[in-house]
Scaffold this motif. Sequence first.
Motif, PDB file in Angstrom:
ATOM      1  N   HIS A 164      12.468  52.210  48.268  1.00 16.42           N
ATOM      2  CA  HIS A 164      13.548  52.800  47.470  1.00 16.42           C
ATOM      3  C   HIS A 164      14.261  51.760  46.614  1.00 16.42           C
ATOM      4  N   ASP A 165      14.594  50.628  47.216  1.00 20.68           N
ATOM      5  CA  ASP A 165      15.494  49.678  46.573  1.00 20.68           C
ATOM      6  C   ASP A 165      14.809  48.626  45.711  1.00 20.68           C
ATOM      7  N   HIS A 190      14.376  54.664  40.417  1.00 22.95           N
ATOM      8  CA  HIS A 190      13.298  54.003  41.144  1.00 22.95           C
ATOM      9  C   HIS A 190      12.253  53.485  40.169  1.00 22.95           C
ATOM     10  N   PHE A 232       6.083  55.445  47.555  1.00 23.33           N
ATOM     11  CA  PHE A 232       6.504  54.235  48.260  1.00 23.33           C
ATOM     12  C   PHE A 232       5.346  53.802  49.151  1.00 23.33           C
ATOM     13  N   PRO A 255      10.238  53.929  53.267  1.00 23.98           N
ATOM     14  CA  PRO A 255      10.904  53.955  51.957  1.00 23.98           C
ATOM     15  C   PRO A 255      12.317  53.373  51.988  1.00 23.98           C
ATOM     16  N   ALA A 256      12.980  53.443  53.138  1.00 17.86           N
ATOM     17  CA  ALA A 256      14.346  52.932  53.255  1.00 17.86           C
ATOM     18  C   ALA A 256      14.400  51.460  53.637  1.00 17.86           C
TER      19      ALA A 256
END
Length: 286
Positions: free
Chosen positions: A10-11, A137, A162, A216-217
């Motif tokens: 995600h980041d 994203h 992701f 993803p996190a």
Amino acid sequence: MTVCVAVKVHDCIVFAADSASSLVETGHGGQALIANVYAHGNKVFNLRKGLPVAAMTCGMGNIGSVSIGTLAKDLRLKFCSDDPEWRIDPANYTIESIAQKARKFFFEEHYQSLPNQPAGDHEFQFWIGGNGSGAMHGEIWRVRIVNGAAPDPERLADTGDFDILYDGQPEAINRIVNGYSQFLPQALLDIGLSPDHLDAVLTHIESRTRAPLISPAMPVQDAIALADFLVDTTKKYVRFLPGADTVGGDTDICVVTKHEGFKWVRRKHYFDRRLNPVEDDNGTGT
């Protein structure tokens, strides 16, 4: 040869690659032979300063007499120029448009202009990852030149994807991530598995053996550590295989985030920074 790894969460998007660069010569009977392996090739690039865009390469280390590292910096100058054909408008751009320009630059302007194009099997890959203007994203695209042809740029990961992506010499990572060797498909065919059933069998195997290494996190620092681990493991794996160490040298790592943009995490320098105090981490004057 090389290994290049992308971790997309995600980041951030993380690009990591080794530094080995193989010099290949043609031996008797036209056989390709590794004449030498240099340990300081550059395969990760800041493609457009000030924007969340990065690049990474594997395959051919040069086009003609010019290294991919030099060509990538030439392309960066075009992206920062006032030429409307090449300039990237920081307020209005997409990663796809950058990939299309990169294909034109490497293939149409340089590869096709070679008086003598490479003979035999050869491939060049140029990965581009980052956030388009205003995008939450990132995306990852790949430009390829394969045996004299260059298909349209390929999107490897969309904004909602992701994953861990990799190429070059993928055997070690394939065993870690997917749980089987890249040579398993051919082994199954050799013992009589129907080609029509191969994809289904591999999908079933992977459903039981794939390692859930990514979320993803996942925080940025952990995504960086994962990419570093996969490149480092490949270097150590290749070290103990017979033949030349075609993956090795330092690992260069960069990360792209929406708000911080492009950042070097680790990067080798051919100069001593104590003797070049005006140099920043991009190798340019401050």
